[in-house]
Design a protein around this motif. Structure first.
Motif, mmCIF file in Angstrom:
data_model
loop_
_atom_site.group_PDB
_atom_site.id
_atom_site.type_symbol
_atom_site.label_atom_id
_atom_site.label_comp_id
_atom_site.label_asym_id
_atom_site.label_seq_id
_atom_site.Cartn_x
_atom_site.Cartn_y
_atom_site.Cartn_z
ATOM 1 N N UNK A 160 52.432 -2.646 18.709
ATOM 2 C CA UNK A 160 52.102 -2.322 17.213
ATOM 3 C C UNK A 160 51.205 -3.484 16.447
ATOM 4 N N UNK A 161 51.849 -4.722 16.477
ATOM 5 C CA UNK A 161 51.195 -5.736 15.815
ATOM 6 C C UNK A 161 49.835 -5.810 16.141
ATOM 7 N N UNK A 162 49.407 -5.606 17.282
ATOM 8 C CA UNK A 162 48.085 -5.633 17.563
ATOM 9 C C UNK A 162 47.093 -4.579 16.927
ATOM 10 N N UNK A 163 47.620 -3.232 16.704
ATOM 11 C CA UNK A 163 46.880 -2.466 16.295
ATOM 12 C C UNK A 163 46.952 -2.694 14.692
ATOM 13 N N UNK A 164 48.080 -3.040 14.179
ATOM 14 C CA UNK A 164 47.865 -3.178 12.701
ATOM 15 C C UNK A 164 47.101 -4.345 12.202
ATOM 16 N N UNK A 165 46.898 -5.363 13.053
ATOM 17 C CA UNK A 165 45.993 -6.391 12.689
ATOM 18 C C UNK A 165 44.464 -6.156 13.099
ATOM 19 N N UNK A 166 44.265 -5.381 14.198
ATOM 20 C CA UNK A 166 42.820 -4.849 14.374
ATOM 21 C C UNK A 166 42.649 -3.859 13.212
ATOM 22 N N UNK A 167 43.358 -3.294 13.044
ATOM 23 C CA UNK A 167 42.892 -2.049 11.758
ATOM 24 C C UNK A 167 42.735 -3.083 10.553
ATOM 25 N N UNK A 168 43.464 -4.137 10.102
ATOM 26 C CA UNK A 168 43.373 -4.855 8.802
ATOM 27 C C UNK A 168 41.721 -5.597 8.943
ATOM 28 N N UNK A 169 41.546 -6.120 10.203
ATOM 29 C CA UNK A 169 40.193 -6.460 10.352
ATOM 30 C C UNK A 169 39.059 -5.574 10.243
ATOM 31 N N UNK A 170 39.420 -4.622 10.657
ATOM 32 C CA UNK A 170 38.466 -3.275 10.612
ATOM 33 C C UNK A 170 38.220 -3.074 9.185
ATOM 34 N N UNK A 171 39.443 -2.745 8.452
ATOM 35 C CA UNK A 171 39.278 -2.392 6.950
ATOM 36 C C UNK A 171 38.521 -3.651 6.183
ATOM 37 N N UNK A 172 38.548 -4.814 6.587
ATOM 38 C CA UNK A 172 37.967 -5.971 5.970
ATOM 39 C C UNK A 172 36.190 -5.689 6.212
ATOM 40 N N UNK A 173 35.975 -5.465 7.432
ATOM 41 C CA UNK A 173 34.586 -5.123 7.843
ATOM 42 C C UNK A 173 33.815 -3.961 7.368
ATOM 43 N N UNK A 174 34.875 -2.924 7.044
ATOM 44 C CA UNK A 174 34.507 -1.728 6.685
ATOM 45 C C UNK A 174 33.916 -1.922 4.819
ATOM 46 N N UNK A 175 34.784 -2.492 4.588
ATOM 47 C CA UNK A 175 34.704 -2.958 3.011
ATOM 48 C C UNK A 175 33.361 -3.816 2.941
ATOM 49 N N UNK A 176 33.145 -4.609 3.704
ATOM 50 C CA UNK A 176 31.988 -5.488 3.599
ATOM 51 C C UNK A 176 30.678 -4.435 3.610
ATOM 52 N N UNK A 177 30.818 -3.382 4.518
ATOM 53 C CA UNK A 177 29.751 -2.681 4.784
ATOM 54 C C UNK A 177 29.549 -1.866 3.533
ATOM 55 N N UNK A 178 30.454 -1.257 3.057
ATOM 56 C CA UNK A 178 30.245 -0.361 1.892
ATOM 57 C C UNK A 178 29.932 -1.095 0.576
ATOM 58 N N UNK A 179 30.194 -2.437 0.448
ATOM 59 C CA UNK A 179 29.975 -3.285 -0.768
ATOM 60 C C UNK A 179 28.479 -3.860 -0.522
ATOM 61 N N UNK A 180 27.729 -3.760 0.370
ATOM 62 C CA UNK A 180 26.299 -4.202 0.588
ATOM 63 C C UNK A 180 25.374 -3.751 -0.397
ATOM 64 N N UNK A 181 24.920 -4.703 -1.161
ATOM 65 C CA UNK A 181 23.704 -4.220 -2.060
ATOM 66 C C UNK A 181 22.589 -3.807 -1.245
ATOM 67 N N UNK A 182 22.159 -2.612 -0.820
ATOM 68 C CA UNK A 182 21.194 -2.349 -0.032
ATOM 69 C C UNK A 182 19.812 -2.444 -0.629
ATOM 70 N N UNK A 183 19.606 -2.873 -2.130
ATOM 71 C CA UNK A 183 18.508 -3.297 -2.433
ATOM 72 C C UNK A 183 17.965 -4.634 -2.180
ATOM 73 N N UNK A 184 18.934 -5.536 -1.530
ATOM 74 C CA UNK A 184 18.405 -6.613 -0.736
ATOM 75 C C UNK A 184 18.057 -6.614 0.444
#
Length: 133
Positions: free
Chosen positions: A48-72
């Motif tokens: 449970x702890x493993x799953x929760x924390x990997x999902x949190x790390x994934x959420x951060x990486x996904x947030x970084x993906x969607x907030x990239x400025x693709x003009x750069x």
């Protein structure tokens, strides 16, 4: 009535007053923290702890993906790397594989360290420019 938590207030203030560069650094640091918790949880066989924390790390990486400025142009190079890290995190979660988590951790550590250097260089340039004025 809620009890005031000075640490929580400090955390909230840190986030609300941080520059975009500092926020990105906080995201990298957060993702690494969650990966470390997940690695420990795998060793302790705490699914449970493993799953929760990997999902949190994934959420951060996904947030970084969607907030990239693709003009750069650099964003076009970062997006596939973030996508790769995200897929490796999913795979580590499915396979309970610390080695895969360490691979993702290594890549995110490099990003964090590079980003930290960029912030420091930017600060030095800003402060250097102020002295000359």
């Amino acid at each position: 009535m809620a009890i005031n938590n000075p640490y929580k207030a400090y955390q909230n203030n840190s986030v609300t007053t941080a520059s975009p560069g500092e926020l990105t650094l906080m995201l990298y640091t957060g993702s690494l923290k969650f990966i470390n918790i997940a690695k420990k949880a795998i060793e302790e066989k705490n699914v449970e702890v493993k799953n929760t924390n990997i999902q949190k790390a994934q959420a951060i990486v996904q947030e970084m993906m969607v907030t990239l400025n693709m003009d750069i142009p650099m964003s076009n190079e970062l997006l596939p790397l973030y996508d790769y890290i995200n897929r490796r995190l999913m795979e580590a979660n499915i396979k309970n594989d610390v080695t895969i988590l360490e691979e993702a951790e290594g890549m995110l550590t490099e990003f964090r360290d590079t980003w930290k250097q960029a912030i420091q260089i930017n600060r030095q340039q800003q402060h250097g420019g102020q002295r000359q004025a």
